[in-house]
Design an enzyme around this catalytic site. Structure first.
Site, PDB file in Angstrom:
ATOM      1  N   ASP A  92      -5.825  -4.425  13.909  1.00  0.00           N
ATOM      2  CA  ASP A  92      -7.086  -3.700  13.889  1.00  0.00           C
ATOM      3  C   ASP A  92      -7.634  -3.708  15.315  1.00  0.00           C
ATOM      4  O   ASP A  92      -7.445  -4.671  16.058  1.00  0.00           O
ATOM      5  CB  ASP A  92      -8.048  -4.400  12.931  1.00  0.00           C
ATOM      6  CG  ASP A  92      -9.357  -3.645  12.747  1.00  0.00           C
ATOM      7  OD1 ASP A  92      -9.557  -2.636  13.435  1.00  0.00           O
ATOM      8  OD2 ASP A  92     -10.165  -4.094  11.928  1.00  0.00           O
ATOM      9  N   ASP A 271      -4.900  -3.220   3.236  1.00  0.00           N
ATOM     10  CA  ASP A 271      -5.128  -4.618   3.601  1.00  0.00           C
ATOM     11  C   ASP A 271      -6.479  -5.022   3.047  1.00  0.00           C
ATOM     12  O   ASP A 271      -7.348  -4.178   2.832  1.00  0.00           O
ATOM     13  CB  ASP A 271      -5.116  -4.818   5.118  1.00  0.00           C
ATOM     14  CG  ASP A 271      -6.439  -4.407   5.750  1.00  0.00           C
ATOM     15  OD1 ASP A 271      -7.217  -5.303   6.117  1.00  0.00           O
ATOM     16  OD2 ASP A 271      -6.724  -3.194   5.850  1.00  0.00           O
TER      17      ASP A 271
END
Length: 375
Positions: A92, A271
């Site tokens: 991320d 996720d």
């Protein structure tokens, strides 16, 4: 990175595919355990590989940038060598953490100035140095830097935020073009589609992202408090625009029901911290529903945690796990985390099998309500 679309469900947008990276292949739909700081909390990599069957894990740019820091990661040869995970890693960009963990920040065109949640030190993230940071981390899949506006943002703020995210994406793409991987394996950049819950903004964001010709695309800014039906509507809006021959990643989502609903709408990658976070708090996910292992009813239940689950589920009883939680033993959190992650991987694996068989929609309809029940 390549993506091969292999199967489609005849009654929905659900699909199964194969992502190929230099660190291995990923069968989709896939759930990715969250390894924020370079590890999945309470779970060893051998368990991730053998018990859980994880094909890819996440790292987080914000956390890894602050600790252990880029000098150590560069000296180690990247995160794969530092933590010994030899399969794909996705990072991320850190945008969500910058806006959620730090109360003192200054947002401007150049980027975002913020203070570390660890020691209060001042830092600056820009689209360029976030790409550079992910080059140092060495993730197979990198996220573009974006602003994550609050879920309840009004239209004018959401539009202003989106335009900034789009300009930042342009700069991320240019920085990728100017730089090269550091450790001999290829890296891909995924744009993040924002736009809150506003249909026209999501369309604008998806069109702008799709124009980049990226290896894959992420959908961000959902599951932040909006009604689930609105989230599903936004997924449909975005997936109608994003290329069919690229993987689609729904960030930070969610419950087993959320995942199946999103798969039905054409999402490939997921996720969420929920499996490990809930596991550490004695909550287990199963096909029969959710279990609170602290409840007294389990104290004398000597049946396996999940007779259809992974080896650890079959080895230990509910009574034993209940005892461990009551005694505040660390092993309780480890067993529960392994169970939940294994269940999530089993869920998306079963979804894939039913997409292959052509009966995903019927299978989902038969289990979706049961997944949310409390046992």
């Amino acid at each position: 990175m390549t993506f091969e679309l292999q199967y489609r469900d005849p009654a929905s947008e659900a699909r199964a595919g194969l992502i190929t990276t230099d660190h291995g292949c990923i069968e989709t739909p896939i759930f990715m355990p969250v390894g924020t700081c370079g590890s999945v909390k309470g779970v060893h990599f051998s368990e991730l590989r053998e018990e859980i069957g994880a094909q890819i894990i996440l790292g987080n740019t914000y956390h890894l940038y602050l600790r252990p820091g880029l000098d150590i990661l560069r000296a180690a040869g990247g995160l794969h060598r530092f933590n010994t995970w030899d399969r794909p890693i996705l990072t991320d960009s850190g945008g969500f953490q910058v806006f959620s963990l730090t109360s003192i920040r200054k947002l401007r065109e150049e980027g975002c100035e913020f203070r570390s949640h660890i020691d209060g030190s001042k830092h600056m993230f820009t689209p360029e140095n976030v790409v550079d940071t992910q080059r140092v981390i060495g993730a197979d899949i990198m996220m573009a830097f974006d602003e994550c506006p609050p879920g309840d943002s009004d239209y004018q703020y959401a539009k202003k935020s989106l335009k900034l995210t789009q300009r930042w994406l342009d700069r991320c793409v240019e920085r990728m073009r100017q730089t090269q991987p550091l450790y001999g394996h290829s890296q891909s950049l995924f744009p993040i589609v924002q736009g809150c819950t506003y249909r026209d903004l999501r369309i604008d964001a998806a069109l702008h992202a799709a124009d980049k010709g990226a290896d894959g695309y992420a959908i961000g800014g959902l599951a932040v408090g909006e009604p689930t039906e609105v989230m599903y509507e936004m997924i449909e809006v975005v997936n109608d625009i994003l290329p069919e021959d690229r993987p689609r990643y729904l960030m930070g989502v969610g419950t087993p029901q959320n995942i199946l609903e999103a798969i039905e709408r054409g999402v490939d990658m997921f996720d969420c911290v929920m499996p490990t976070r809930n596991g550490r708090n004695a909550n287990l996910f199963t096909y029969q529903g959710t279990i609170n292992m602290r409840n007294k009813k389990w104290a004398t239940d000597f049946s396996p945690i999940d007779p259809e689950g992974c080896h650890i589920d079959r080895l230990h009883t509910k009574a034993y796990l209940h005892h461990l939680f009551k005694a505040q033993e660390l092993l309780a959190m480890q067993i529960a985390s392994i169970h939940n992650l294994a269940f999530y991987l089993r869920l998306v694996g079963d979804a894939r099998k039913h997409i292959q068989a052509g009966d995903f929609t019927q299978w989902k309809a038969g289990i979706i309500d049961q997944l949310g029940k409390r046992i």
